[in-house]
Structure formats: C-alpha cells, structure tokens
Design a protein around this motif. Sequence first.
Motif, PDB file in Angstrom:
ATOM      1  N   LYS A 110      28.958  43.243  31.590  1.00  0.00           N
ATOM      2  CA  LYS A 110      29.137  44.135  32.728  1.00  0.00           C
ATOM      3  C   LYS A 110      27.824  44.376  33.472  1.00  0.00           C
ATOM      4  O   LYS A 110      27.798  44.477  34.700  1.00  0.00           O
ATOM      5  N   SER A 111      26.722  44.452  32.741  1.00  0.00           N
ATOM      6  CA  SER A 111      25.423  44.679  33.381  1.00  0.00           C
ATOM      7  C   SER A 111      25.068  43.526  34.307  1.00  0.00           C
ATOM      8  O   SER A 111      24.491  43.716  35.382  1.00  0.00           O
ATOM      9  N   VAL A 112      25.445  42.305  33.891  1.00  0.00           N
ATOM     10  CA  VAL A 112      25.199  41.139  34.743  1.00  0.00           C
ATOM     11  C   VAL A 112      26.072  41.203  35.986  1.00  0.00           C
ATOM     12  O   VAL A 112      25.631  40.901  37.101  1.00  0.00           O
ATOM     13  N   ALA A 113      27.330  41.627  35.800  1.00  0.00           N
ATOM     14  CA  ALA A 113      28.240  41.744  36.942  1.00  0.00           C
ATOM     15  C   ALA A 113      27.728  42.771  37.940  1.00  0.00           C
ATOM     16  O   ALA A 113      27.761  42.556  39.157  1.00  0.00           O
ATOM     17  N   LEU A 114      27.252  43.894  37.428  1.00  0.00           N
ATOM     18  CA  LEU A 114      26.710  44.928  38.320  1.00  0.00           C
ATOM     19  C   LEU A 114      25.462  44.432  39.034  1.00  0.00           C
ATOM     20  O   LEU A 114      25.225  44.775  40.205  1.00  0.00           O
TER      21      LEU A 114
END
Length: 451
Positions: free
Chosen positions: A90-94
């Motif tokens: 999720k951190s990469v997506a954000l």
Amino acid sequence: MKPKLLIVDDDEEIRTQMKWGLAQDYEIVLAEDRATAIEAYQAHHPMVVLLDLGLPPSPGDPEEGLATLSDILSLERLAKVIVITGQGEKSVALRAVGSGAYDFLVKPADMEELKLVVRRAFHMASLEIEFRQVQQLISGNSFEGMMGNSRAIRSVFEAIRKVATTDAPVLLLGESGTGKEMAARAIHQCSARKNGPFIAINCSAIPETLLESELFGHEKGAFTGAHAQRKGRFEMANSGTLFLDEIGEIPLPLQVKLLRFLAEQRIERVGGRQGIEIDARVVTATNADLRKGMTAGTFREDLYYRLSVVVLTLPPLRDREEDIRLLAQYFLQRFATQSGKAGLALDHDGLRALDRHQWPGNVRELENCIRRAVIMAEGKRLTAKDLELVPSKASGSTNLKDARENLERELITSALRKHGSKIAPAAVELGVSRPTLYDLMEKYGMGKEKE
C-alpha cells in the motif's frame, strides 16, 4: 469507436485475462515492459492506462513501474494511470498516487471493481479533455474578457487597441446586452491608466435628484441629509477611467457640468465653490439615438461632439453568428463548474436551437439562457427544450407557449427601441406595469443591468 486502453504487465496470463474482461468496451493495447509501454503510448495515445508496478528487469522492485508512470505523464499530463500492486504494498501505491497516478488496485484485481475504476477514469479523462479544449478555444478567441472570432467583433477589438493609446473620449453604441461595459473595461485595461481605478455608473439607474451628487459629490450641509462631505464618481476615477452608461439619461443641467469637465478637467461638488482638478478619462455608452435627443432638445449638441471624438459600435449577436457557439460553450463551462455539474454538454438539437434563435437580448440573453438551462438540467446533455428557446417562424411550430413567448419578445423589443430603452413609456405602450415589464425583460435576458 471504442476508447483505447493500454494494459502494461509482464505476466502474459494477466494481460490476457484483463483483455478478455475489458475488450467488449475498449480497444485494448498491450505492453510488457517500460520500453514497449512508452512505444505503445506514443503510437496510440490512450487516455487510460493499467500499469503493473512490478516490471522487468526487476519485477520485485516498483522503481521500473514508477519510472514508466513518470514517462507516461510526461507525455500526457491528463492521462489516467491506474497502478496495480501486490498485497502489502500500500505504501508503494500511495507513493504512485503522490507521483500522479489516478488510482490503484491490489492484486488479484476483482474484474467488476476493475471495470468500475476504468470506467470512472475514462469519464474523468473525457471531462478534462473537454475542459482543456474549451479553455484553448477561449484563450485563442478572447480579448480583455471579451470573446469572439467573428469579423464584426474582431474589428471592435482592433479599434479598442487603437483608442486605448489615447485619452480621447469614447462613445460606445449598441443594443442592450452587447457588452458595452466590457468594452469600456477593455479600453481601460489596454491604456496607460490600467493601474488606476475603473469607475462605472449607470445614469438611468440613479434618480435625477441624486445623480448630481453621485457624479460630482457634495459638501457637508449642501442639502438636507448631507451630513458629511462625500466624493463623487469623478473624484473616485481620478488617474483612471470613468464609464458613464446610458449617457442619454443625464438631465440637461448635469450635461452642462459634464461639458465643463470635458473642457477644463475640473469639477465642483454640490454646495461647493472650489474647483477640483480631476485627471480622468471619460467613456460613455448608450443604446438610445442621441441625435434624436439633440433634435428633440433633450441632449446638448456640443456635449455630443465632445463625447463622440471616437465612436465604437458593438455589434448585435445576430451579426456574430460564428460566435454564438463559442460563447455558449464558455458560459456552459463556467456555470456548470459553479453548479457542481461538470460534464454538461450541448446536444445537436441544442446547438441548432442556439443557431436559429435571433437573440434580441444579445450576449446577456445568451448568458442567462445557458445559466437557466444549467440550473434546471437533469441529464448530461442540454437539449433545445432545456434551453427554452423559441423556435424560428420557419420551423412551423404550433406550440402555443412558444408562440406567445415569441410575440412577447418581439413586442417588448419593439417598445424599448421605440422609446430609447426607457422603461416607463415602454410599459405604458405595452399596457403593463413597470415591475411587470422588468420581470418580463429579466425572463428573456433583456434586463437593464450594467453591460
């Protein structure tokens, strides 16, 4: 023709599954790595991209996918890139969203959710493209807030550029709603006085008993109620431009004071005895025939020639046929945005209705027509019915409501022209009260508000 959708994923099975699920609604373009993705984007220019962040040569590292995202957005900043990441990333997506991605999905993506996100992305892309096209159209056809590309209005733009370089008085002529105040503002903005004030007053909107004080100011105690000294519009316009709309409504005694100012650049406040020097350019406007007023003795001949050193006539909208759709699109974009109805558009019949209408209220009527349609619209397309435009006589309409409104427009327009846009005599001729006439004029976009 189906819209194009680019799918970028190094897994052939996933590419095939997505293509199978989306091909019914979109023309699918496939790519497996950064190089083929950029090549495909440059060749097909899809507005929506599905991008897997795990691309070769390092599928386990999102950097290649993020670089692909950056490359696509550098080619088209309005592109909607939906990134697809693995579980727990999720951190990469954000990070991708922070870099310009439109949205993100987590593998394995649910097909129904994917279809919904893609459909929404295409919708947003189409709205932004339409907005950009209108903005480009407007920027290429606007001049100091005035808009149009017709020969008639371009000749006005050119004349404004010329007269703005001087301080000569300008008289603006034209029917109600043609944009005389906007032309006055354009003259001011193109002049050396643009950093000074632009002061406008509608002379027909101020009672005669108050107009002198409004224009020239008054001293304390000059008349009952004058409890303090007050500057008038002339003093407010010092070092700038004073715009006097409906100049034909100024009574003869004030015409003498205006003539003195034009000759001496000095005024006296009501109740004052000391001359005050004013450095202001005067621009005036009227939709009445001042020459008839001169013949009738209601307008001074010497004042007319002082005011009309340069005369500019604003063309009616019916003489600017090629500008009607441009103006309509501009007003539609503006009012739709203000109303939270982005995406509204005119359908084919609506556009034809705009072209057929005679626009007796000119640009102001068109503006009010679009504003009303946007407020009342229920669908995404504005039809001729939404616009409430009266069909032309050639259309053979037998609709009683349309015929009645068409007749009302014609009678009101005729009465106002006959009486130089004076409300009271026009109302008497039409057999209605002044408030009723004002209501009818507002209904048809023919109001007396400033232009």
